[in-house]
Design a protein around this motif. Structure first.
Motif, PDB file in Angstrom:
ATOM      1  N   ASP A  41      25.501  46.196 -19.139  1.00  0.00           N
ATOM      2  CA  ASP A  41      25.315  46.174 -17.644  1.00  0.00           C
ATOM      3  C   ASP A  41      24.947  47.675 -17.332  1.00  0.00           C
ATOM      4  O   ASP A  41      25.798  48.453 -17.136  1.00  0.00           O
ATOM      5  CB  ASP A  41      26.597  45.897 -17.019  1.00  0.00           C
ATOM      6  CG  ASP A  41      26.537  45.896 -15.260  1.00  0.00           C
ATOM      7  OD1 ASP A  41      25.380  45.914 -15.083  1.00  0.00           O
ATOM      8  OD2 ASP A  41      27.604  45.799 -14.679  1.00  0.00           O
ATOM      9  N   GLU A  49      26.393  41.769 -10.605  1.00  0.00           N
ATOM     10  CA  GLU A  49      25.700  40.664 -11.445  1.00  0.00           C
ATOM     11  C   GLU A  49      26.783  39.488 -12.070  1.00  0.00           C
ATOM     12  O   GLU A  49      26.236  38.435 -12.262  1.00  0.00           O
ATOM     13  CB  GLU A  49      24.855  41.081 -12.482  1.00  0.00           C
ATOM     14  CG  GLU A  49      25.442  41.661 -13.923  1.00  0.00           C
ATOM     15  CD  GLU A  49      26.483  42.388 -13.708  1.00  0.00           C
ATOM     16  OE1 GLU A  49      26.422  43.313 -12.503  1.00  0.00           O
ATOM     17  OE2 GLU A  49      27.537  42.481 -14.635  1.00  0.00           O
ATOM     18  N   ASP A  98      30.985  44.990 -21.104  1.00  0.00           N
ATOM     19  CA  ASP A  98      30.799  44.004 -19.922  1.00  0.00           C
ATOM     20  C   ASP A  98      30.933  42.695 -20.226  1.00  0.00           C
ATOM     21  O   ASP A  98      30.830  41.625 -19.407  1.00  0.00           O
ATOM     22  CB  ASP A  98      29.719  44.367 -18.985  1.00  0.00           C
ATOM     23  CG  ASP A  98      29.876  44.136 -17.485  1.00  0.00           C
ATOM     24  OD1 ASP A  98      31.186  43.955 -17.199  1.00  0.00           O
ATOM     25  OD2 ASP A  98      28.966  43.909 -16.749  1.00  0.00           O
ATOM     26  N   THR A 137      35.274  41.383 -16.299  1.00  0.00           N
ATOM     27  CA  THR A 137      35.109  42.779 -15.992  1.00  0.00           C
ATOM     28  C   THR A 137      34.160  42.947 -14.897  1.00  0.00           C
ATOM     29  O   THR A 137      33.155  43.408 -15.051  1.00  0.00           O
ATOM     30  CB  THR A 137      34.554  43.721 -17.205  1.00  0.00           C
ATOM     31  OG1 THR A 137      33.407  43.017 -17.676  1.00  0.00           O
ATOM     32  CG2 THR A 137      35.598  43.674 -18.433  1.00  0.00           C
ATOM     33  N   LYS A 183      32.962  36.322 -18.361  1.00  0.00           N
ATOM     34  CA  LYS A 183      31.909  36.781 -18.282  1.00  0.00           C
ATOM     35  C   LYS A 183      31.254  37.462 -19.712  1.00  0.00           C
ATOM     36  O   LYS A 183      31.898  38.371 -20.270  1.00  0.00           O
ATOM     37  CB  LYS A 183      32.049  37.866 -17.249  1.00  0.00           C
ATOM     38  CG  LYS A 183      31.057  38.991 -16.913  1.00  0.00           C
ATOM     39  CD  LYS A 183      31.428  39.915 -15.706  1.00  0.00           C
ATOM     40  CE  LYS A 183      30.170  41.027 -15.627  1.00  0.00           C
ATOM     41  NZ  LYS A 183      30.421  42.044 -14.766  1.00  0.00           N
TER      42      LYS A 183
HETATM   43 ZN    ZN Z   1      29.158  43.865 -14.899  1.00  0.00          ZN
END
Ligand code: ZN
Ligand code: BES
Ligand code: ZN
Length: 501
Positions: free
Chosen positions: A257, A336, A275, A361, A252
């Motif tokens: 974020d 997201e 993030d 995360t 990710k």
């Molecule tokens: Zn996130």
């Protein structure tokens, strides 16, 4: 700057500090010296694991006594922590001498002891100094190890340096403020890393991401002025026959974020430059595969974007069409990670790798369930789950399994799309996130690591410094080095599978 680790036949006179390992009962652990019991007692040193005491009263070099606790209970983690204690106590010195003589314990040969100490030294010595106007105080520059077989110990120390540098790279990426590390910046770093390490790389810009129909990634990127990137990076082992298994790593990569229109609180977004810890771990892992002689093909997939609110942002209630064709109703724009991972996992599964491991995360719920030092581990294949757990145990990173019950699938049912991006209110948030991811891996064996807790540390302790921890890099490297394609867990990995903090 990483600490230089090297073997030496004899202590060089310039080395200002010498380590003496001590076990409980104030006995020397190896050929080294024990401190005077009276002064040790006065100074509160009882040789417990991680305890240290410096004595610079006499001689040309100061003595650093390092406790290992009960001899019979010395584990790999005790030695890593001893290494971290050495780095922490040796900060004021340029270099430290570490005699290995006698440092052999059940299941731990001398060269493994060197590697474990070396990793502890590297990780505890980390510091990010790019963002201060004044230079930060210097840290330890070198550690020289004596005793044992020169070639074997040198190989072990090289390994510790490679792993240490990879963890350091992940920490640097994660600690870098989001203002200095947009998706395009991350991609530039990936490109120079690929060139330096001889890796294949393909970087998709926004237009290409659209052409590839990655609606999840585009939907999250819609609110940001910084365009997204999608990176594919490939490591080919020396013997690249058809037989060589392929492991796909997916990380990710949300460079910041904010929560999007479902905005986080001020405190909630304070650390959200972290993030992209999953993508950082994947890039850092790939960067040292060649140095470590990893024998499997490794393909890394890194979807990168910010998650921001704006007039062009995706709104709660919008439906995104992912690359797979499956649609997701976005009811909370702060969930997201799963949207960008949906596309990345689809791309990864299209080339039918032997396994997919993703790191993300992903959920605050996982921090609530397992705290800040243990990652959640979920997946669709028991054998791969056990292999990843065993890798975590060897590497000294704590992973704990959570179930993936099909019966909870209704938690992500949507009124208007194939699924929604949030689960049932207040229930099993880590599981519903993973159930959504599972929709995108097809029938490829897959493990998901939710690293929301351990990717970041509020404490400066043991092997971690405050801030980014580089969590996941050591587990991935250990997995790749011991990977068994068609399942099977080695005898020695069959039990005691998790190291807990
Ligand atoms: Zn996130
Ligand atoms: N990046 C966060 C998860 C996170 C939280 C990581 C705390 C590290 C520390 C993720 O994108 C997120 O915000 N998830 C939401 C999902 C929810 C809206 C369903 C969460 O966990 O609150
Ligand atoms: Zn979020």
């Amino acid at each position: 700057m990483a600490v230089a680790l090297r073997w030496t036949a004899t202590r060089s006179d310039e080395t200002p500090l010498v380590v003496h390992f001590v076990v409980e009962g104030m006995e020397p652990a190896g050929g080294s010296m024990a401190p005077d019991p009276v002064s040790a007692k006065r100074r509160g040193f009882s040789a417990k694991p991680g305890e240290t005491m410096v004595d610079d009263a006499n001689g040309s070099a100061a003595s650093l006594y390092v406790g290992l606790g009960e001899r019979a209970k010395v584990t790999g983690e005790v030695l890593r922590r001893a290494g971290s204690a050495i780095a922490r106590s040796a900060k004021r010195y340029v270099g430290v001498h570490v005699p290995l003589g006698g440092l052999e314990f059940p299941g731990i040969a001398l060269d493994l002891a060197a590697e474990l100490l070396g990793i502890g030294i590297e990780l505890a010595n980390y510091q990010l100094d790019t963002f201060r106007s004044e230079p930060t105080p210097p840290v330890l520059e070198f550690a020289e190890f004596s005793d044992g077989d020169a070639a074997e110990v040198t190989r072990a120390l090289d390994r510790a340096m490679a792993v240490g540098e990879a963890v350091e790279m992940a920490r640097d990426l994660v600690n870098t403020p989001a203002g200095d590390l947009a998706p395009a910046d991350f991609a530039d770093i990936a490109k120079s890393t690929a060139e330096a390490a001889g890796l294949g790389i393909e970087i998709y810009d926004e237009a290409r991401i659209a052409a590839e129909r990655m609606g999840g990634l585009l939907g999250v990127a819609a609110g940001s002025v910084k365009p997204p990137r999608f990176i594919t990076m490939t490591y080919e082992p020396e013997s690249h026959s058809e037989e060589v298994p392929t492991v796909a790593l997916v990380g990710k990569g949300i460079t910041f974020d904010s929560g999007g229109l479902s905005l986080k609180t001020g405190t909630g977004m304070m650390t959200m430059k972290m993030d992209m810890s999953g993508a950082a771990a994947v890039l850092a892992t790939l960067s040292v595969c060649a140095r470590l002689g990893v024998a499997v093909r490794v393909v890394g997939y890194m979807p990168l974007t910010e998650n921001m609110p704006s007039g062009s942002a995706t709104k709660p209630g919008d439906v995104l069409r992912t690359r797979s064709g499956k649609t997701i109703e976005v009811l909370n724009t702060d969930a997201e990670g799963r949207l960008i991972l949906a596309d990345a996992l689809t791309v990864a599964s299209e080339s039918k790798p032997d396994s997919i491991i993703d790191l993300a995360t992903l959920t605050g719920a996982c921090v609530i369930a397992l705290g800040s030092q243990i990652a959640g581990l979920l997946g669709n294949d028991d054998v791969l789950i056990r292999q990843v757990q065993a890798a975590g145990r060897r590497a000294g990173e704590a992973l704990w399994p959570l179930p993936l019950p099909t019966g909870y699938h209704s938690h992500i049912d949507s009124e208007i799309a194939d699924m929604k991006n949030i689960g049932a209110t207040g229930q099993a948030g880590t599981i519903s996130a993973a159930l959504l991811l599972e929709e995108f891996v097809g029938d490829v064996p897959w493990v998901h690591l939710d690293i929301a807790g351990p990717a970041w540390s509020e404490q400066d302790q043991g092997l971690v410094r405050k801030g980014a921890t580089g969590f996941g890099v050591r587990t991935l490297l250990s997995l790749l080095e011991h990977y068994e394609p068609r399942g099977g867990v080695r005898e020695e990995d069959a039990d005691g599978i998790t190291v807990l903090p």
